[in-house]
Scaffold this motif. Structure first.
Motif, short mmCIF file in Angstrom:
data_model
loop_
_atom_site.label_atom_id
_atom_site.label_comp_id
_atom_site.label_asym_id
_atom_site.label_seq_id
_atom_site.Cartn_x
_atom_site.Cartn_y
_atom_site.Cartn_z
N GLY A 70 52.96 47.98 37.40
CA GLY A 70 53.91 47.31 36.50
C GLY A 70 54.31 45.95 37.19
N PRO A 71 55.21 45.42 36.26
CA PRO A 71 55.70 44.08 36.56
C PRO A 71 56.51 43.95 37.82
CG PRO A 71 56.09 44.49 34.23
CD PRO A 71 55.65 45.59 34.90
N ALA A 72 57.13 45.19 38.21
CA ALA A 72 58.10 45.09 39.59
C ALA A 72 57.05 45.35 40.59
CB ALA A 72 58.71 46.40 39.63
N ASP A 73 55.77 45.56 40.47
CA ASP A 73 54.81 45.56 41.61
C ASP A 73 54.24 44.21 41.80
OD1 ASP A 73 55.53 48.34 42.01
OD2 ASP A 73 54.10 48.79 40.20
N ARG A 74 54.33 43.23 40.83
CA ARG A 74 53.69 42.13 40.84
C ARG A 74 53.69 41.17 42.35
NH1 ARG A 74 49.35 40.08 38.30
NH2 ARG A 74 48.98 37.93 38.92
N ALA A 75 54.96 41.13 42.94
CA ALA A 75 55.17 40.39 44.02
C ALA A 75 54.25 40.79 45.27
CB ALA A 75 56.76 40.22 44.24
N GLU A 76 54.45 42.41 45.32
CA GLU A 76 53.86 43.04 46.54
C GLU A 76 52.40 42.81 46.37
OE1 GLU A 76 55.46 46.44 48.57
OE2 GLU A 76 53.84 47.59 47.46
N GLY A 77 51.99 42.84 45.05
CA GLY A 77 50.38 42.83 44.74
C GLY A 77 50.01 41.54 45.37
N ASP A 78 50.58 40.58 45.01
CA ASP A 78 50.24 39.03 45.49
C ASP A 78 50.19 39.12 47.01
OD1 ASP A 78 50.09 38.07 42.92
OD2 ASP A 78 52.11 37.21 42.80
N ALA A 79 51.09 39.51 47.73
CA ALA A 79 51.24 39.73 49.16
C ALA A 79 49.89 40.32 49.72
CB ALA A 79 52.39 40.12 49.53
N LEU A 80 49.73 41.59 49.04
CA LEU A 80 48.54 42.35 49.38
C LEU A 80 47.02 41.64 49.36
CD1 LEU A 80 49.14 46.05 48.25
CD2 LEU A 80 49.00 45.03 50.73
N VAL A 81 46.73 40.86 48.37
CA VAL A 81 45.59 40.16 47.79
C VAL A 81 45.64 39.00 49.02
CG1 VAL A 81 44.41 38.68 46.30
CG2 VAL A 81 45.48 40.82 45.46
N ALA B 240 46.72 39.14 52.13
CA ALA B 240 46.68 39.93 53.19
C ALA B 240 45.18 40.10 53.42
CB ALA B 240 47.61 40.82 53.45
N TRP B 241 44.51 40.67 52.41
CA TRP B 241 43.14 41.19 52.23
C TRP B 241 42.15 39.97 52.07
CZ3 TRP B 241 44.14 44.35 47.47
CH2 TRP B 241 44.91 45.52 47.65
N GLY B 242 42.62 38.68 51.65
CA GLY B 242 41.78 37.66 51.46
C GLY B 242 40.80 38.00 50.65
N ALA B 243 40.98 38.98 49.80
CA ALA B 243 40.15 39.12 48.81
C ALA B 243 40.67 40.13 47.64
CB ALA B 243 38.75 40.20 49.64
N ASP C 113 51.84 47.46 55.88
CA ASP C 113 51.01 46.88 56.63
C ASP C 113 49.73 47.77 56.60
OD1 ASP C 113 52.40 48.75 57.81
OD2 ASP C 113 51.91 48.32 59.94
N ARG C 114 49.90 49.11 56.22
CA ARG C 114 48.69 50.15 56.34
C ARG C 114 48.07 49.69 54.93
NH1 ARG C 114 51.52 55.43 58.91
NH2 ARG C 114 52.80 54.40 60.46
N TRP C 115 48.65 49.44 54.03
CA TRP C 115 47.97 49.13 52.70
C TRP C 115 47.05 47.98 52.84
CZ3 TRP C 115 47.19 52.28 49.14
CH2 TRP C 115 48.28 53.30 48.53
N GLY C 116 47.64 46.91 53.92
CA GLY C 116 46.78 45.73 54.07
C GLY C 116 45.56 46.13 54.91
N GLU C 117 45.75 47.00 55.76
CA GLU C 117 44.36 47.46 56.62
C GLU C 117 43.38 48.28 55.86
OE1 GLU C 117 41.71 48.30 59.26
OE2 GLU C 117 43.10 46.85 59.25
N LEU C 118 43.96 49.13 54.81
CA LEU C 118 43.13 49.90 53.93
C LEU C 118 42.46 49.19 53.12
CD1 LEU C 118 42.62 53.01 53.26
CD2 LEU C 118 44.14 52.84 51.52
N GLY C 119 42.94 48.00 52.59
CA GLY C 119 42.41 47.29 51.46
C GLY C 119 41.30 46.32 52.23
N ARG C 120 41.61 45.97 53.40
CA ARG C 120 40.59 45.16 54.15
C ARG C 120 39.07 46.14 54.42
NH1 ARG C 120 44.99 42.75 56.33
NH2 ARG C 120 45.27 44.43 58.02
N ARG C 121 39.33 47.40 54.71
CA ARG C 121 38.27 48.32 54.98
C ARG C 121 37.60 48.58 53.45
NH1 ARG C 121 40.14 53.37 59.04
NH2 ARG C 121 41.23 51.85 60.52
N LEU C 122 38.48 48.55 52.54
CA LEU C 122 37.72 48.78 51.14
C LEU C 122 36.86 47.61 51.00
CD1 LEU C 122 40.67 50.12 48.87
CD2 LEU C 122 38.53 51.36 49.49
#
Length: 368
Positions: A242-253, A255-258, A221-230
């Motif tokens: 890497g590929p193992a980070d793909r699903a979390e990356g999709d979730a973050l994008v 959450a950011w809406g960007a 959730d902190r990555w979500g807030e940090l990305g919104r601030r960026l």
């Protein structure tokens, strides 16, 4: 009596003997970050021995998601590779490793290497180093570089260069960048950016949340807030990894809406090219953050205290390390055994953002 250009068996050669080795065996272990931190030493070695000499990389082949060293090392530094299985845990695995290493001895002995250079971790135990010396001697290698115990805590890239310097090989970290992606990987990164419309011509901030060690993980959730601030600051956040980070990356994008998710979409050196084009990189103490530092991008690194921070900071100047001191520092745990994981959960979004602002003070976001 020693052969000209060689040091006494089992010891580092002194500065007076900086031989023009024709065949060098380089030992490296670890994952992406470890390999990145060895690149300056590989460059110094190649500069010293010249393009006609042969560098053979000896490394452990891992069955997990670690990036192979050959996927990271730029072309021209290593000529060929000899890999052996990682030992794993337990007596049976250790026995298999010993059998595998014994089988390597005649193979390496036939290569008639002039020197063996250790680019493994500086906190490798004295026992392991003794075993290394025994192994190299069995392979017929007399000149051994970097096989003596070291005091840990020095930045890893500098420690590996210092081993070469003690052998008389000119080795200076310099100002970087220390890794320059080849043109084909630069083109791959540029094509990926063109395919993602929000990124074309926009200033980007790369973000890596993934890590092979839970002890280095920062709450999602902190990555979500940090990305919104960026994004509010005028940067397009881009997840890398890497590929193992793909699903979390999709979730973050989401959450950011960007932003965009490049995790698993690019080869490591193409990821390096993408990182080189970022205004800033924010990440945990993981290989991708070291890759960002190596290509010259300023890093905001969120560090646990499982290992000495000074030993693992990204190469170069201008980075910001954010941490939360704890009494259990130096535990070397892969998974934090303390309830609440205080050394990472103790880092607030505001603290991480303060590190971002310090970097952006020197690297302002361009107006669009």
């Amino acid at each position: 009596m020693t052969t000209p250009g060689r040091a006494p068996e089992g010891s580092d050669p002194g500065p007076a003997g900086a031989p023009r080795w024709d065949r060098v065996l380089v030992f490296a272990i670890g994952s992406l970050g470890d390999t990145v931190l060895s690149v300056p030493a590989l460059v110094a070695l190649r500069d010293h021995i010249g393009p006609e000499a042969t560098v053979t990389l000896l490394h452990n082949r891992s069955a997990n998601d670690r990036v192979a060293p050959t996927a990271v090392i730029p072309p021209g530094l290593v000529d060929d590779v000899v890999a052996f299985p990682s030992p794993g845990a337990g007596a049976a695995a250790t026995a298999r490793r010993l059998v595998g290493l014994a089988a390597l001895v005649p193979r390496l002995r036939r290569r008639r290497f002039d020197a063996a250079v250790n680019l493994a971790l500086s906190d490798r135990s004295a026992r392991s180093l003794r075993q290394d010396r025994t192994f190299y001697r069995a392979c017929g290698i007399r000149t051994l570089v970097g096989v003596e115990p070291e005091v840990p805590g020095r930045p890893e890239a500098e420690a590996r260069l210092a081993r070469l310097a003690r052998a008389g090989v000119p080795a200076d970290l310099g100002d970087g960048p220390w890794l320059v992606p080849p043109p084909d990987r630069v083109a791959e990164a540029e094509a990926w950016r063109r395919a993602h419309a929000p990124l074309e011509g926009a200033p980007i901030a790369t973000v890596v949340t993934g890590t092979l060690m839970d002890a280095k993980r920062w709450p999602f959730d902190r990555w979500g807030e940090l990305g919104r601030r960026l994004h509010e600051r005028g940067l397009v956040p881009v997840v890398v990894g890497g590929p193992a980070d793909r699903a979390e990356g999709d979730a973050l994008v989401s959450a950011w809406g960007a932003g965009a998710n490049a995790a698993g979409a690019l080869e490591p050196l193409a990821s390096a090219a993408l990182l080189a084009g970022a205004l800033i990189h924010v990440g945990t103490d993981t290989g991708t953050s070291h890759l960002a530092g190596a290509v010259g991008t300023p890093v905001v690194a969120l560090f646990s205290h499982r290992a000495p921070i000074a030993q693992w900071t990204p190469m170069g100047a201008g980075h910001q390390v954010v941490d939360h001191p704890v009494p259990c520092a130096g535990c070397l745990a892969v998974t934090c055994p303390v309830a609440g994981h205080p050394c990472m959960t103790g880092i607030t979004v505001d603290q991480a953002w303060a590190g971002v602002e310090r970097v952006l003070a020197d690297h302002p976001v361009p107006t669009r």
